[in-house]
Structure formats: C-alpha cells, structure tokens
Design a protein around this motif. Structure first.
Motif, PDB file in Angstrom:
ATOM      1  N   LYS A  81       2.493  -5.355  -7.812  1.00 21.26           N
ATOM      2  CA  LYS A  81       3.645  -5.156  -8.230  1.00 21.26           C
ATOM      3  C   LYS A  81       3.915  -4.739  -9.251  1.00 21.26           C
ATOM      4  CE  LYS A  81       4.060  -9.667 -10.765  1.00 21.26           C
ATOM      5  NZ  LYS A  81       3.849  -9.493 -12.069  1.00 21.26           N
ATOM      6  N   ASP A  82       3.403  -4.558 -10.146  1.00 19.73           N
ATOM      7  CA  ASP A  82       4.096  -3.377 -11.374  1.00 19.73           C
ATOM      8  C   ASP A  82       3.165  -2.127 -10.853  1.00 19.73           C
ATOM      9  OD1 ASP A  82       4.331  -5.452 -12.731  1.00 19.73           O
ATOM     10  OD2 ASP A  82       2.853  -5.580 -13.582  1.00 19.73           O
ATOM     11  N   GLY A  83       2.465  -1.604 -10.340  1.00 18.40           N
ATOM     12  CA  GLY A  83       2.547  -0.532  -8.714  1.00 18.40           C
ATOM     13  C   GLY A  83       0.992  -0.672  -9.465  1.00 18.40           C
ATOM     14  N   ASN A  84       0.314  -1.157 -10.200  1.00 15.55           N
ATOM     15  CA  ASN A  84      -1.168  -0.987 -10.702  1.00 15.55           C
ATOM     16  C   ASN A  84      -2.272  -0.631  -9.178  1.00 15.55           C
ATOM     17  OD1 ASN A  84      -0.826  -0.472 -13.469  1.00 15.55           O
ATOM     18  ND2 ASN A  84      -0.272  -2.751 -13.303  1.00 15.55           N
ATOM     19  N   LYS A  85      -3.494   0.041  -9.131  1.00 11.23           N
ATOM     20  CA  LYS A  85      -4.474  -0.614  -8.503  1.00 11.23           C
ATOM     21  C   LYS A  85      -5.223  -1.473  -8.264  1.00 11.23           C
ATOM     22  CE  LYS A  85      -5.682   4.976  -8.048  1.00 11.23           C
ATOM     23  NZ  LYS A  85      -6.709   5.808  -8.590  1.00 11.23           N
ATOM     24  N   VAL A  86      -5.201  -1.889  -7.026  1.00 12.80           N
ATOM     25  CA  VAL A  86      -6.120  -3.435  -7.354  1.00 12.80           C
ATOM     26  C   VAL A  86      -7.392  -3.729  -6.447  1.00 12.80           C
ATOM     27  CG1 VAL A  86      -3.501  -4.825  -7.681  1.00 12.80           C
ATOM     28  CG2 VAL A  86      -4.210  -4.394  -5.919  1.00 12.80           C
ATOM     29  N   ASN A  87      -7.748  -4.261  -6.577  1.00 10.88           N
ATOM     30  CA  ASN A  87      -9.362  -4.531  -5.521  1.00 10.88           C
ATOM     31  C   ASN A  87      -8.623  -4.428  -4.201  1.00 10.88           C
ATOM     32  OD1 ASN A  87     -11.343  -3.119  -7.387  1.00 10.88           O
ATOM     33  ND2 ASN A  87     -12.026  -4.888  -7.812  1.00 10.88           N
ATOM     34  N   VAL A  88      -9.467  -4.023  -3.147  1.00 10.12           N
ATOM     35  CA  VAL A  88      -9.114  -4.634  -1.689  1.00 10.12           C
ATOM     36  C   VAL A  88     -10.169  -5.408  -1.032  1.00 10.12           C
ATOM     37  CG1 VAL A  88      -7.542  -2.544  -1.453  1.00 10.12           C
ATOM     38  CG2 VAL A  88     -10.174  -2.428  -0.520  1.00 10.12           C
ATOM     39  N   PRO A  89      -9.746  -6.271  -0.198  1.00 13.92           N
ATOM     40  CA  PRO A  89     -11.268  -6.429   0.510  1.00 13.92           C
ATOM     41  C   PRO A  89     -12.785  -5.892   1.204  1.00 13.92           C
ATOM     42  CG  PRO A  89      -8.815  -7.516   1.516  1.00 13.92           C
ATOM     43  CD  PRO A  89      -9.041  -6.699   0.268  1.00 13.92           C
ATOM     44  N   VAL A 104       0.493  -1.101  -0.187  1.00 20.41           N
ATOM     45  CA  VAL A 104      -0.190   0.584   0.024  1.00 20.41           C
ATOM     46  C   VAL A 104       1.602   1.393   0.244  1.00 20.41           C
ATOM     47  CG1 VAL A 104      -1.932  -1.423   1.002  1.00 20.41           C
ATOM     48  CG2 VAL A 104      -0.291   0.047   2.702  1.00 20.41           C
ATOM     49  N   VAL A 105      -0.135   2.173  -0.209  1.00 17.01           N
ATOM     50  CA  VAL A 105       0.949   3.392  -0.632  1.00 17.01           C
ATOM     51  C   VAL A 105       0.511   4.117   0.119  1.00 17.01           C
ATOM     52  CG1 VAL A 105       1.985   3.426  -2.648  1.00 17.01           C
ATOM     53  CG2 VAL A 105       0.190   4.260  -2.651  1.00 17.01           C
TER      54      VAL A 105
END
Length: 174
Positions: free
Chosen positions: A118-126, A53-54
C-alpha cells in the motif's frame, strides 16, 4: 507463502471493437489493444500476487492481421513465472467476427509486473508451479526472456546473462 499454479491467475477479457476504437481504415488502433492487454495482464498478475501490481515491461507485440470494427476481442492471460517481486504474464489475443463465425489469433505478448504494498514498496510474490507441458516450456523460457529484458533495459550486462549465453553457445555447437 503459498505456491500457485498458472490456472489460478488465468484471466479472460472480452471487448467489442467500436467506432471510437478504430482508425480511418476501420481497424482497431494498436494503442487501444495494448491498453486492453495491459488491463487483462494486470488482473492476471494481481490474482497471482494478491497485491497491487504495476507494469514493468512490455515485450514485442506483433500484429499478425488487422482487427476490424465489430470484431470481438478475447484476451487470455496467465502468469508464466514468478521471480522475487515480479511476475511474467503471457497473453494470447483472438479476434472474432461473430456473425461469420471466424476466429483468428491476432497477437501474443509477455508483460512483466512488479507487486507493491500500500506504500508503493516492492513485495515478494508467491512462486509458480507449472503443471502442463506448455506451462513448463513457458516457465523454462521465462528466465531467458527476463535476461533479455534486463539487457535491453540497461539493467544487466550481456556477459552476466548466463541463460542467454548458454542458449547461443548451445546453438553454435550443433
């Protein structure tokens, strides 16, 4: 994707205030505390998201009283709400003079984090399922806090902040 409870992200971090952490008045420097808070909140967010996370935003942090050299800082962090790719984390900060047995709440704040692959793309979170009355209240207020952050960050127009407008119009009707 699994729905999680706030207790699954609960994090406690302790730090001892050393001379290098203080200003000329032997008080903890605010920037050092913000650094520690960012670490604790990021750990909490990563526990919830199961990803890197950032930091996306830091809400108002008010210093209620000075934290002194030698105090032990305890930062308690937990996710209060999950959105699509971001989470809000609430922190409570306590300062303790261990020899005197005095513990006081020093700060509280909300940080927002975005989950990345790992590529710095946003991902959905639980998603988050609050369980206690306190968790439900924090969860319910999170959407208003988010809208305020987006307005202040120039990412939302005030007219689009439906939750905030409802809050203000409800207050005017009373």
């Amino acid at each position: 994707m699994k729905i999680k409870a706030p207790k699954e992200s609960y994090t406690i971090m302790n730090e001892l205030v050393l001379p290098n952490d203080t200003n000329t008045l032997n008080n903890l420097m605010g920037g050092r505390l913000l650094h520690w808070m960012d670490i604790a909140a990021a750990i909490s967010a990563q526990k919830h998201c199961n990803s890197v996370v950032v930091t996306a935003s830091v809400d108002n942090v008010s210093f209620h009283q000075p934290i002194k050299l030698g105090d032990v800082i305890t930062i308690e962090a937990r996710v209060t709400r999950a959105f699509t790719t971001s989470v809000e984390v609430r922190m409570d900060v306590y300062a303790e003079n261990v020899p005197l047995g005095i513990r006081n709440k020093s700060n509280e704040a909300f940080y927002t984090f975005v989950a990345l692959d790992k590529d710095g793309n946003k991902v959905n979170v639980p998603q988050l399922q609050p369980e206690t009355e306190d968790e439900i209240a924090l969860f319910d207020g999170a959407l208003r806090r988010r809208q305020l952050r987006l307005i202040l960050g120039g990412k939302m127009k005030p007219d689009d902040a439906t939750e905030l407008k409802a809050l203000f119009f409800a207050a005017q009707k009373k």
